[in-house]
Design a protein around this motif. Structure first.
Motif, PDB file in Angstrom:
ATOM      1  N   CYS A 205      32.676  49.179  57.928  1.00 22.46           N
ATOM      2  CA  CYS A 205      32.348  49.181  56.500  1.00 22.46           C
ATOM      3  C   CYS A 205      31.191  48.231  56.269  1.00 22.46           C
ATOM      4  CB  CYS A 205      33.555  48.754  55.650  1.00 22.46           C
ATOM      5  SG  CYS A 205      34.087  47.033  55.894  1.00 22.46           S
ATOM      6  N   GLY A 206      30.740  48.196  55.039  1.00 21.15           N
ATOM      7  CA  GLY A 206      29.790  47.187  54.598  1.00 21.15           C
ATOM      8  C   GLY A 206      30.472  46.288  53.588  1.00 21.15           C
ATOM      9  N   MET A 207      29.762  45.263  53.144  1.00 16.40           N
ATOM     10  CA  MET A 207      30.282  44.419  52.068  1.00 16.40           C
ATOM     11  C   MET A 207      29.116  43.735  51.357  1.00 16.40           C
ATOM     12  SD  MET A 207      32.999  41.224  52.095  1.00 16.40           S
ATOM     13  CE  MET A 207      34.316  42.205  52.843  1.00 16.40           C
ATOM     14  N   ALA A 208      29.106  43.836  50.036  1.00 10.31           N
ATOM     15  CA  ALA A 208      28.145  43.120  49.211  1.00 10.31           C
ATOM     16  C   ALA A 208      28.693  41.736  48.918  1.00 10.31           C
ATOM     17  CB  ALA A 208      27.903  43.877  47.912  1.00 10.31           C
ATOM     18  N   LEU A 209      27.810  40.739  48.909  1.00  4.89           N
ATOM     19  CA  LEU A 209      28.203  39.359  48.635  1.00  4.89           C
ATOM     20  C   LEU A 209      27.166  38.713  47.734  1.00  4.89           C
ATOM     21  CD1 LEU A 209      29.918  36.746  49.322  1.00  4.89           C
ATOM     22  CD2 LEU A 209      28.263  36.375  51.176  1.00  4.89           C
ATOM     23  N   GLY A 210      27.634  38.092  46.658  1.00  3.33           N
ATOM     24  CA  GLY A 210      26.708  37.412  45.767  1.00  3.33           C
ATOM     25  C   GLY A 210      27.405  36.940  44.508  1.00  3.33           C
ATOM     26  N   TYR A 211      26.599  36.693  43.476  1.00  4.27           N
ATOM     27  CA  TYR A 211      27.115  36.231  42.191  1.00  4.27           C
ATOM     28  C   TYR A 211      27.197  37.406  41.225  1.00  4.27           C
ATOM     29  CZ  TYR A 211      26.163  31.575  44.014  1.00  4.27           C
ATOM     30  OH  TYR A 211      26.156  30.435  44.779  1.00  4.27           O
ATOM     31  N   GLU A 212      28.313  37.528  40.547  1.00  3.67           N
ATOM     32  CA  GLU A 212      28.554  38.636  39.629  1.00  3.67           C
ATOM     33  C   GLU A 212      27.574  38.628  38.456  1.00  3.67           C
ATOM     34  OE1 GLU A 212      32.120  40.343  36.698  1.00  3.67           O
ATOM     35  OE2 GLU A 212      32.292  38.355  37.615  1.00  3.67           O
ATOM     36  N   ASP A 213      27.083  39.801  38.109  1.00  2.86           N
ATOM     37  CA  ASP A 213      26.323  39.982  36.869  1.00  2.86           C
ATOM     38  C   ASP A 213      27.313  40.373  35.783  1.00  2.86           C
ATOM     39  OD1 ASP A 213      24.700  40.657  34.757  1.00  2.86           O
ATOM     40  OD2 ASP A 213      23.282  41.827  35.962  1.00  2.86           O
ATOM     41  N   THR A 214      27.723  39.407  34.995  1.00  5.63           N
ATOM     42  CA  THR A 214      28.776  39.637  33.997  1.00  5.63           C
ATOM     43  C   THR A 214      28.290  40.474  32.820  1.00  5.63           C
ATOM     44  OG1 THR A 214      28.255  37.519  32.927  1.00  5.63           O
ATOM     45  CG2 THR A 214      29.993  37.513  34.605  1.00  5.63           C
ATOM     46  N   SER A 215      26.992  40.733  32.746  1.00  5.82           N
ATOM     47  CA  SER A 215      26.473  41.521  31.620  1.00  5.82           C
ATOM     48  C   SER A 215      26.634  43.019  31.834  1.00  5.82           C
ATOM     49  CB  SER A 215      24.986  41.206  31.399  1.00  5.82           C
ATOM     50  OG  SER A 215      24.183  41.744  32.450  1.00  5.82           O
ATOM     51  N   LYS A 216      26.991  43.443  33.061  1.00  4.53           N
ATOM     52  CA  LYS A 216      27.041  44.862  33.372  1.00  4.53           C
ATOM     53  C   LYS A 216      28.420  45.448  33.056  1.00  4.53           C
ATOM     54  CE  LYS A 216      22.870  44.995  35.038  1.00  4.53           C
ATOM     55  NZ  LYS A 216      21.792  45.698  34.310  1.00  4.53           N
ATOM     56  N   GLU A 218      30.128  47.894  34.296  1.00  5.09           N
ATOM     57  CA  GLU A 218      30.991  48.271  35.420  1.00  5.09           C
ATOM     58  C   GLU A 218      31.857  47.102  35.888  1.00  5.09           C
ATOM     59  OE1 GLU A 218      26.726  48.480  37.225  1.00  5.09           O
ATOM     60  OE2 GLU A 218      27.634  48.435  35.224  1.00  5.09           O
ATOM     61  N   ASN A 219      31.392  45.882  35.599  1.00  9.36           N
ATOM     62  CA  ASN A 219      32.175  44.719  36.015  1.00  9.36           C
ATOM     63  C   ASN A 219      33.277  44.357  35.032  1.00  9.36           C
ATOM     64  OD1 ASN A 219      30.877  44.389  38.438  1.00  9.36           O
ATOM     65  ND2 ASN A 219      29.360  42.950  37.642  1.00  9.36           N
ATOM     66  N   SER A 220      33.418  45.139  33.995  1.00  7.87           N
ATOM     67  CA  SER A 220      34.549  44.943  33.076  1.00  7.87           C
ATOM     68  C   SER A 220      35.818  45.612  33.605  1.00  7.87           C
ATOM     69  CB  SER A 220      34.222  45.506  31.682  1.00  7.87           C
ATOM     70  OG  SER A 220      34.080  46.929  31.740  1.00  7.87           O
ATOM     71  N   LEU A 221      35.670  46.441  34.641  1.00  8.68           N
ATOM     72  CA  LEU A 221      36.821  47.170  35.182  1.00  8.68           C
ATOM     73  C   LEU A 221      37.828  46.222  35.818  1.00  8.68           C
ATOM     74  CD1 LEU A 221      38.215  49.859  35.974  1.00  8.68           C
ATOM     75  CD2 LEU A 221      36.854  49.805  38.088  1.00  8.68           C
ATOM     76  N   ARG A 222      39.073  46.389  35.450  1.00  8.14           N
ATOM     77  CA  ARG A 222      40.175  45.674  36.085  1.00  8.14           C
ATOM     78  C   ARG A 222      41.197  46.711  36.533  1.00  8.14           C
ATOM     79  NH1 ARG A 222      36.680  42.711  35.367  1.00  8.14           N
ATOM     80  NH2 ARG A 222      36.685  40.530  34.621  1.00  8.14           N
ATOM     81  N   THR A 223      41.310  46.887  37.818  1.00  9.43           N
ATOM     82  CA  THR A 223      42.213  47.918  38.325  1.00  9.43           C
ATOM     83  C   THR A 223      43.661  47.470  38.189  1.00  9.43           C
ATOM     84  OG1 THR A 223      41.960  47.006  40.553  1.00  9.43           O
ATOM     85  CG2 THR A 223      40.533  48.860  39.944  1.00  9.43           C
ATOM     86  N   GLU A 224      44.529  48.460  38.062  1.00 10.64           N
ATOM     87  CA  GLU A 224      45.951  48.185  37.898  1.00 10.64           C
ATOM     88  C   GLU A 224      46.635  48.135  39.261  1.00 10.64           C
ATOM     89  OE1 GLU A 224      47.464  51.253  35.406  1.00 10.64           O
ATOM     90  OE2 GLU A 224      46.256  50.685  33.659  1.00 10.64           O
TER      91      GLU A 224
END
Length: 236
Positions: A205-216, A218-224
């Motif tokens: 697999c791959g993996m992205a690593l960094g600091y979250e862009d909280t303005s986007k 898609e980053n509001s998603l919270r999975t159940e």
């Protein structure tokens, strides 16, 4: 019995660990702020404390930034192979035919993500564009590719999962976020020459690593998560 001070310290330690685990999620938009090599090495050193059968430590990691990371993106995006046509010829991630309860969970997370982005269920092109964001590592400054020796067996893949989880939790302890990305696996033929990955290694697999862009959005998603009654049985 533990002293009151030790009990307090234990509670503090529990809260710190629990927060690192609970706040881990797949972030799909990152800021361009770079992560220094020392921090990456520290994360990987911590993660390598993961258990593995007879201490074989089956993981191998290719850390990419800048030009090399862009070359991976270009190799995948210019391959002419759409994600839905990509062949999982090294290993299978999903079953050939989905069934419950897994099918419903899969559909829900997809609809929730696309809903947060304002993508309708019939907006196929926009769905494809969003999926292709995988291949720019969601704009994270660091993209990692993980491989395993193909001569190893399923036990080593179990060990590998614990190693990957350690990376993601250790990243959270440092204020960073990640996104694990199996989407890279079918493109091993495109990635191999860029990173010099030998034939005996399977791209896991791959993996992205960094600091979250909280303005986007898609980053509001919270999975159940399913309630314990669905997947836990106490056998007294």
């Amino acid at each position: 019995m533990l002293s009151r001070d030790r009990q307090t310290a234990r509670l503090d330690e529990t809260a710190i660990v629990d927060e690192a685990i609970m706040s881990r999620r797949s972030v799909r938009a990152f800021l361009p702020d770079m992560v220094d090599d020392t921090t990456i090495r520290d994360i990987l050193d911590v993660a390598a404390r993961a258990p593995s059968g007879t201490n074989m430590q089956p993981w191998r990691v290719y850390v990419t930034k800048g030009e090399v990371k862009q070359r991976i993106t270009d190799a995948v995006m210019n391959s002419g192979i759409r994600a839905e046509k990509a062949k999982w010829d090294e290993y299978k991630y999903y079953p050939d035919q989905f069934f419950e309860p897994y099918y419903a969970r899969r559909r829900k997370v997809g609809f929730d993500l696309y809903g947060a982005l304002g993508i309708g269920r019939r907006d196929v092109n926009q769905m494809r564009e969003q999926h292709d964001r995988n291949f720019v590592f969601f704009d994270a400054p660091v993209g990692m590719i993980f491989t395993v020796d193909r001569r190893l067996n399923q036990g080593s893949w179990i060990d590998y999962g614990m190693f990957l989880q350690n990376i993601m939790v250790a990243a959270r302890a440092r204020g960073l976020h990640t996104c694990p990305q199996a989407a890279f696996a079918p493109y091993h033929n495109q990635i191999r020459p860029v990173l010099g990955i030998p034939d005996e290694e399977i791209v896991v697999c791959g993996m992205a690593l960094g600091y979250e862009d909280t303005s986007k959005p898609e980053n509001s998603l919270r999975t159940e998560r399913a309630p314990q009654d669905e997947w836990v049985k106490f056998c007294d």
